[in-house]
Write a protein that holds these residues in place. Structure first.
Motif, PDB file in Angstrom:
ATOM      1  N   LYS A 131       0.835  -1.193   0.000  1.00 53.30           N
ATOM      2  CA  LYS A 131       0.000   0.000   0.000  1.00 53.30           C
ATOM      3  C   LYS A 131       0.877   1.253   0.000  1.00 53.30           C
ATOM      4  CE  LYS A 131      -3.866  -2.171   2.425  1.00 53.30           C
ATOM      5  NZ  LYS A 131      -4.735  -2.151   3.636  1.00 53.30           N
ATOM      6  N   GLY A 132       0.335   2.318  -0.588  1.00 50.02           N
ATOM      7  CA  GLY A 132       1.097   3.548  -0.722  1.00 50.02           C
ATOM      8  C   GLY A 132       1.671   4.062   0.582  1.00 50.02           C
ATOM      9  N   ALA A 133       0.868   4.060   1.615  1.00 45.79           N
ATOM     10  CA  ALA A 133       1.324   4.598   2.896  1.00 45.79           C
ATOM     11  C   ALA A 133       2.344   3.696   3.575  1.00 45.79           C
ATOM     12  CB  ALA A 133       0.130   4.805   3.824  1.00 45.79           C
ATOM     13  N   SER A 134       2.323   2.420   3.236  1.00 46.13           N
ATOM     14  CA  SER A 134       3.212   1.447   3.893  1.00 46.13           C
ATOM     15  C   SER A 134       4.681   1.688   3.576  1.00 46.13           C
ATOM     16  CB  SER A 134       2.836   0.020   3.476  1.00 46.13           C
ATOM     17  OG  SER A 134       1.514  -0.286   3.864  1.00 46.13           O
ATOM     18  N   ILE A 135       4.949   2.318   2.431  1.00 50.29           N
ATOM     19  CA  ILE A 135       6.338   2.535   2.042  1.00 50.29           C
ATOM     20  C   ILE A 135       7.060   3.441   3.035  1.00 50.29           C
ATOM     21  CG2 ILE A 135       5.958   4.556   0.557  1.00 50.29           C
ATOM     22  CD1 ILE A 135       7.945   3.286  -1.425  1.00 50.29           C
ATOM     23  N   TYR A 136       6.273   4.310   3.710  1.00 42.16           N
ATOM     24  CA  TYR A 136       6.872   5.242   4.675  1.00 42.16           C
ATOM     25  C   TYR A 136       7.269   4.550   5.976  1.00 42.16           C
ATOM     26  CZ  TYR A 136       5.470   8.880   1.443  1.00 42.16           C
ATOM     27  OH  TYR A 136       5.339   9.666   0.318  1.00 42.16           O
ATOM     28  N   ASN A 137       6.887   3.306   6.120  1.00 37.58           N
ATOM     29  CA  ASN A 137       7.376   2.531   7.261  1.00 37.58           C
ATOM     30  C   ASN A 137       8.843   2.148   7.076  1.00 37.58           C
ATOM     31  OD1 ASN A 137       4.831   2.520   8.487  1.00 37.58           O
ATOM     32  ND2 ASN A 137       4.200   0.676   7.386  1.00 37.58           N
ATOM     33  N   HIS A 138       9.310   2.268   5.821  1.00 38.33           N
ATOM     34  CA  HIS A 138      10.678   1.859   5.497  1.00 38.33           C
ATOM     35  C   HIS A 138      11.571   3.035   5.099  1.00 38.33           C
ATOM     36  CE1 HIS A 138       9.327  -2.358   5.468  1.00 38.33           C
ATOM     37  NE2 HIS A 138       8.252  -1.900   4.832  1.00 38.33           N
ATOM     38  N   PHE A 139      10.989   4.031   4.423  1.00 39.71           N
ATOM     39  CA  PHE A 139      11.768   5.178   3.969  1.00 39.71           C
ATOM     40  C   PHE A 139      10.985   6.481   4.169  1.00 39.71           C
ATOM     41  CE2 PHE A 139      13.411   1.606   1.470  1.00 39.71           C
ATOM     42  CZ  PHE A 139      14.778   1.746   1.702  1.00 39.71           C
ATOM     43  N   LYS A 140      11.722   7.560   4.444  1.00 40.29           N
ATOM     44  CA  LYS A 140      11.080   8.859   4.672  1.00 40.29           C
ATOM     45  C   LYS A 140      10.582   9.473   3.366  1.00 40.29           C
ATOM     46  CE  LYS A 140      14.134   9.839   8.580  1.00 40.29           C
ATOM     47  NZ  LYS A 140      15.226  10.724   9.103  1.00 40.29           N
ATOM     48  N   GLY A 141      11.301   9.184   2.278  1.00 40.00           N
ATOM     49  CA  GLY A 141      10.938   9.762   0.999  1.00 40.00           C
ATOM     50  C   GLY A 141      11.883   9.287  -0.078  1.00 40.00           C
ATOM     51  N   LYS A 142      11.786   9.903  -1.267  1.00 42.03           N
ATOM     52  CA  LYS A 142      12.606   9.442  -2.398  1.00 42.03           C
ATOM     53  C   LYS A 142      14.095   9.661  -2.168  1.00 42.03           C
ATOM     54  CE  LYS A 142      10.651  11.425  -5.978  1.00 42.03           C
ATOM     55  NZ  LYS A 142      10.487  11.722  -7.432  1.00 42.03           N
ATOM     56  N   GLU A 143      14.457  10.770  -1.534  1.00 45.46           N
ATOM     57  CA  GLU A 143      15.875  11.024  -1.298  1.00 45.46           C
ATOM     58  C   GLU A 143      16.461   9.968  -0.367  1.00 45.46           C
ATOM     59  OE1 GLU A 143      18.799  14.496   0.488  1.00 45.46           O
ATOM     60  OE2 GLU A 143      16.977  15.071  -0.584  1.00 45.46           O
ATOM     61  N   ASP A 144      15.676   9.561   0.602  1.00 44.49           N
ATOM     62  CA  ASP A 144      16.098   8.501   1.518  1.00 44.49           C
ATOM     63  C   ASP A 144      16.303   7.195   0.746  1.00 44.49           C
ATOM     64  OD1 ASP A 144      16.766   7.404   3.970  1.00 44.49           O
ATOM     65  OD2 ASP A 144      14.694   6.930   4.510  1.00 44.49           O
ATOM     66  N   ILE A 145      15.415   6.924  -0.199  1.00 48.30           N
ATOM     67  CA  ILE A 145      15.548   5.718  -1.033  1.00 48.30           C
ATOM     68  C   ILE A 145      16.794   5.825  -1.917  1.00 48.30           C
ATOM     69  CG2 ILE A 145      14.522   4.380  -2.914  1.00 48.30           C
ATOM     70  CD1 ILE A 145      11.771   5.109  -1.811  1.00 48.30           C
ATOM     71  N   PHE A 146      17.020   7.004  -2.480  1.00 54.60           N
ATOM     72  CA  PHE A 146      18.190   7.185  -3.340  1.00 54.60           C
ATOM     73  C   PHE A 146      19.471   6.927  -2.562  1.00 54.60           C
ATOM     74  CE2 PHE A 146      21.526   9.316  -5.602  1.00 54.60           C
ATOM     75  CZ  PHE A 146      21.223   9.084  -6.935  1.00 54.60           C
ATOM     76  N   ASN A 147      19.539   7.427  -1.353  1.00 57.90           N
ATOM     77  CA  ASN A 147      20.719   7.187  -0.515  1.00 57.90           C
ATOM     78  C   ASN A 147      20.887   5.693  -0.232  1.00 57.90           C
ATOM     79  OD1 ASN A 147      21.595   9.862  -0.221  1.00 57.90           O
ATOM     80  ND2 ASN A 147      20.120  10.257   1.400  1.00 57.90           N
ATOM     81  N   ALA A 148      19.765   5.010  -0.050  1.00 60.44           N
ATOM     82  CA  ALA A 148      19.814   3.565   0.198  1.00 60.44           C
ATOM     83  C   ALA A 148      20.287   2.818  -1.051  1.00 60.44           C
ATOM     84  CB  ALA A 148      18.439   3.056   0.613  1.00 60.44           C
ATOM     85  N   ILE A 149      19.903   3.298  -2.218  1.00 59.19           N
ATOM     86  CA  ILE A 149      20.364   2.711  -3.479  1.00 59.19           C
ATOM     87  C   ILE A 149      21.880   2.852  -3.587  1.00 59.19           C
ATOM     88  CG2 ILE A 149      20.385   3.031  -6.000  1.00 59.19           C
ATOM     89  CD1 ILE A 149      17.391   3.761  -5.790  1.00 59.19           C
ATOM     90  N   PHE A 150      22.394   4.028  -3.255  1.00 59.13           N
ATOM     91  CA  PHE A 150      23.833   4.264  -3.309  1.00 59.13           C
ATOM     92  C   PHE A 150      24.564   3.337  -2.340  1.00 59.13           C
ATOM     93  CE2 PHE A 150      27.683   6.790  -2.227  1.00 59.13           C
ATOM     94  CZ  PHE A 150      28.254   6.803  -3.485  1.00 59.13           C
ATOM     95  N   SER A 151      24.022   3.188  -1.139  1.00 52.73           N
ATOM     96  CA  SER A 151      24.631   2.302  -0.137  1.00 52.73           C
ATOM     97  C   SER A 151      24.623   0.852  -0.611  1.00 52.73           C
ATOM     98  CB  SER A 151      23.887   2.418   1.194  1.00 52.73           C
ATOM     99  OG  SER A 151      24.016   3.711   1.733  1.00 52.73           O
ATOM    100  N   GLU A 152      23.515   0.451  -1.252  1.00 49.35           N
ATOM    101  CA  GLU A 152      23.418  -0.918  -1.768  1.00 49.35           C
ATOM    102  C   GLU A 152      24.412  -1.149  -2.894  1.00 49.35           C
ATOM    103  OE1 GLU A 152      22.292  -4.834  -2.391  1.00 49.35           O
ATOM    104  OE2 GLU A 152      21.919  -3.502  -0.684  1.00 49.35           O
ATOM    105  N   MET A 153      24.642  -0.114  -3.724  1.00 46.94           N
ATOM    106  CA  MET A 153      25.613  -0.246  -4.802  1.00 46.94           C
ATOM    107  C   MET A 153      27.011  -0.462  -4.234  1.00 46.94           C
ATOM    108  SD  MET A 153      26.032  -0.201  -8.125  1.00 46.94           S
ATOM    109  CE  MET A 153      27.409  -1.329  -8.048  1.00 46.94           C
ATOM    110  N   ILE A 154      27.350   0.277  -3.204  1.00 47.91           N
ATOM    111  CA  ILE A 154      28.656   0.111  -2.550  1.00 47.91           C
ATOM    112  C   ILE A 154      28.764  -1.283  -1.950  1.00 47.91           C
ATOM    113  CG2 ILE A 154      30.093   0.885  -0.625  1.00 47.91           C
ATOM    114  CD1 ILE A 154      28.994   3.694  -1.065  1.00 47.91           C
ATOM    115  N   LYS A 155      27.688  -1.743  -1.332  1.00 47.19           N
ATOM    116  CA  LYS A 155      27.670  -3.072  -0.725  1.00 47.19           C
ATOM    117  C   LYS A 155      27.890  -4.153  -1.778  1.00 47.19           C
ATOM    118  CE  LYS A 155      24.498  -6.159   1.772  1.00 47.19           C
ATOM    119  NZ  LYS A 155      23.121  -6.271   2.340  1.00 47.19           N
ATOM    120  N   GLN A 156      27.191  -4.049  -2.898  1.00 46.36           N
ATOM    121  CA  GLN A 156      27.332  -5.050  -3.950  1.00 46.36           C
ATOM    122  C   GLN A 156      28.722  -5.010  -4.583  1.00 46.36           C
ATOM    123  OE1 GLN A 156      24.310  -5.843  -6.781  1.00 46.36           O
ATOM    124  NE2 GLN A 156      22.608  -5.357  -5.424  1.00 46.36           N
TER     125      GLN A 156
END
Length: 202
Positions: free
Chosen positions: A35-60
């Motif tokens: 559900k749309g609102a459920s995504i905010y249980n994991h991330f504050k917003g798109k910038e937060d997701i982008f930072n997580a993408i960058f961290s995942e890239m470093i991890k991989q």
């Protein structure tokens, strides 16, 4: 794959195809199947997701180079590894890294996202600058500077040597992104590494 990991992957998939600004949090949630609102249980917003993408890239990336036994830490052990490596070993490292950046879907989408968004997003521009421009040159120049002290390679400006080594690799990577066949790009990479070794090795 956890819900958070799915959000990261589906966000990258959407961002790389539609652009960062062209994707909403609701659209990401739909792609993940929550559900749309459920995504905010994991991330504050798109910038937060982008930072997580960058961290995942470093991890991989860190996981991949560990599996390939490629040293990336700037220390004496790394210097010794490169000192003891012959042309075939250096070529194998370059080939393994090139294969990772061209065959790993996450890495390919991440690069596509940064290239397409670097002129619109300060965050994307900073990540592109750090990950694909500054970090490789800094690391390689430090390695070249260190191995020069052992007399195994020509004593030229280490930063220029790093540019000579990395720039063609980035060019070949760009060719792959434009649709050139992987095998053709890989063959060109091999020729580049061979010529570089001939030019700079004593």
């Amino acid at each position: 794959m956890t819900t958070k990991e799915k959000i990261i992957f589906e966000s990258l998939k959407l961002f790389s195809s539609k652009g960062y600004d062209g994707v909403s949090m609701r659209e990401i949630a739909a792609a993940v199947g929550i559900k749309g609102a459920s995504i905010y249980n994991h991330f504050k917003g798109k910038e937060d997701i982008f930072n997580a993408i960058f961290s995942e890239m470093i991890k991989q990336y860190d996981h991949a180079v560990t599996e390939m036994n490629i040293p990336i830490q700037q220390n004496e052990q790394t210097v010794q590894t490169y000192l003891e490596s012959d042309e075939n070993q250096l070529l194998q490292m370059a080939e393994d890294l090139f294969t990772f950046f061209t065959q790993n879907n996450f890495a390919v989408m991440f690069r596509k996202l940064l290239i397409s968004e670097q002129h619109k997003s300060l965050l994307a521009a900073q990540c592109f600058k750090e990950y694909y421009l500054e970090a490789p040159i800094h690391f390689q120049s430090q390695i070249f500077l260190a191995i020069q002290q052992y007399g195994v390679c020509q004593k030229f400006d280490a930063n220029i040597m790093a540019l000579h080594f990395y720039s063609p690799i980035y060019y070949i990577l760009s060719k792959f992104d434009l649709g050139y066949p992987f095998e053709e790009c890989l063959e060109q990479l091999k020729k580049h590494v061979h010529l570089f070794c001939l030019l700079y090795h004593k």
